[in-house]
Enzyme design. Structure first.
Site, PDB file in Angstrom:
ATOM      1  N   CYS A 119       0.840  -1.204   0.000  1.00  0.00           N
ATOM      2  CA  CYS A 119       0.000   0.000   0.000  1.00  0.00           C
ATOM      3  C   CYS A 119       0.874   1.253   0.000  1.00  0.00           C
ATOM      4  O   CYS A 119       1.344   1.689   1.048  1.00  0.00           O
ATOM      5  CB  CYS A 119      -0.932  -0.015   1.208  1.00  0.00           C
ATOM      6  SG  CYS A 119      -1.997   1.428   1.276  1.00  0.00           S
ATOM      7  N   CYS A 124      -0.525   4.104   2.089  1.00  0.00           N
ATOM      8  CA  CYS A 124      -0.343   3.954   3.545  1.00  0.00           C
ATOM      9  C   CYS A 124       1.116   4.215   3.942  1.00  0.00           C
ATOM     10  O   CYS A 124       1.387   4.835   4.956  1.00  0.00           O
ATOM     11  CB  CYS A 124      -0.707   2.548   4.015  1.00  0.00           C
ATOM     12  SG  CYS A 124      -2.153   1.850   3.246  1.00  0.00           S
ATOM     13  N   ASP A 125       2.054   3.711   3.162  1.00  0.00           N
ATOM     14  CA  ASP A 125       3.451   3.662   3.614  1.00  0.00           C
ATOM     15  C   ASP A 125       4.413   4.557   2.838  1.00  0.00           C
ATOM     16  O   ASP A 125       5.577   4.680   3.233  1.00  0.00           O
ATOM     17  CB  ASP A 125       3.966   2.206   3.516  1.00  0.00           C
ATOM     18  CG  ASP A 125       3.177   1.281   4.425  1.00  0.00           C
ATOM     19  OD1 ASP A 125       2.678   1.754   5.457  1.00  0.00           O
ATOM     20  OD2 ASP A 125       3.040   0.091   4.082  1.00  0.00           O
TER      21      ASP A 125
END
Ligand code: NAP
Length: 314
Positions: free
Chosen positions: A136, A139-140
């Site tokens: 992701c 997300c990261d």
């Protein structure tokens, strides 16, 4: 003693297919529940931007799914997010979904559980998950400011996420097993024009190495079998998705990859059970096709439930 909650139809999954099904089913006067083992919104909630959903020339994936949910709320489907499901029985006339304290029952189920990121299944992938291996970018990505990362894959996801990662990383390698891409031409063009992106073609990763976090990947040229080492801080595999079917696998007819077989009415091999969106065997996996599947599935569930109610009157 578990409580029993009975509905006309239960929708499993809350991505575009699930919410669309919930809107059509509840609006079609079915007592409707929508259940998800995760937060609501499904896969598109993680997409940075969507620019091909009609009516929205550019919208964030999370924002679009919020709009789906608001729309669903208007028609009153009962919502159950973050449900820990223990057992699903689809093959009985009355289908059931069991948690530790509740049995959800319905004559009809619409499966809209979507698909999950496919794994590379190479050495080091599992070991470094969360320590340099991520599925992701949204997300990261921010963890990779001024670092070097590799994205694996040649589809829309890989190239879009590679472009996104250039906001943070100083360099993004795209490793693809062929020299042609599956991604839309417009996305390919944007990636090729991005100066931070470098393509490594006809190549697959064979091992991810590091100490505490990822430090390098071993690559293999698919034409020559020659191996090389690429120094990176992060690896983002975007090599497609496999269907989320583990909780009811074997109860419905599936294709060789596990995607659920349906007819044009989204009817599965079991009466009263429909499948919609990415979880089914379909030629196109997009927000719009998932939403359309959800609508078709729900309209057929409405007809099915009406027939059952008519028969019960006789
Ligand atoms: P995809 O289109 O199936 O592409 C997967 C890519 O990974 C392909 O290039 C494939 O190579 C490669 N691959 C598969 N297995 C591999 C392996 N074991 N090792 C190395 N490479 C491997 O998947 P996706 O990009 O996730 O897209 C899925 C669907 O969602 C598509 O319909 C896509 O259009 C859609 N999508 C839409 C948007 C949007 O509209 N904003 C964004 C993302 C995704 P080959 O090409 O050689 O098979």
């Amino acid at each position: 003693m578990k409580q029993e909650l009975t509905f006309d139809t239960i929708i499993l999954g809350s991505g575009p297919a699930g919410f669309s099904a919930a809107i059509y089913a509840a609006r079609g006067n079915l007592k409707t529940a929508i259940i998800d083992i995760n937060m609501f919104g499904g896969q598109p909630s993680n997409y940075l931007e969507i620019e091909n959903y009609p009516g929205f020339s550019l919208i964030g994936g999370f924002e679009l799914m919020e709009k789906f949910e608001e729309h669903c709320d208007k028609f009153g489907a009962e919502k159950f997010p973050m449900v820990e499901i223990e057992k699903i029985t689809l093959t009985d006339k009355v289908k059931s979904i069991e948690t530790n304290d509740t049995i959800f029952k319905a004559n009809s189920i619409i499966i809209a559980t979507g698909a999950s990121a496919q794994k590379l299944n190479i050495k080091g992938e599992e070991e470094f998950k969360g320590r340099g291996v991520s599925y992701c970018a949204i997300c990261d990505g921010a963890f990779y400011k001024d670092k070097v990362v590799a994205v694996v894959g040649g589809g829309n996801s890989a190239l879009e996420e590679a472009i996104y990662l250039t906001k943070f990383a100083k360099k993004v390698f795209v490793i693809h097993r062929r020299d042609e891409f599956r991604a839309d031409k417009i996305v390919q063009q944007r990636a090729k024009e991005n100066e931070k992106i470098e393509f490594i073609l006809n190549t697959v990763p064979v091992e991810i190495q590091g100490t505490n976090t990822v430090e390098q990947i071993i690559l293999k040229n698919t034409k020559t079998d020659e191996q090389s080492t690429l120094v990176v801080n992060g690896v983002f595999p975007y090599i497609g998705f496999s269907p989320n079917i583990s909780m009811f696998s074997g109860q419905l007819q599936q294709n060789a990859q596990g995607f659920i077989e349906t007819d044009g009415n989204m009817q599965t091999s079991v009466e009263g059970v429909y499948a919609a969106g990415d979880v089914r065997n379909t030629p196109l996996r997009q927000v719009i096709t998932a939403a359309a599947d959800g609508a078709v599935a729900a309209c057929n569930a409405v007809k099915y439930i009406e027939q059952i109610k008519e028969l019960e009157k006789v």
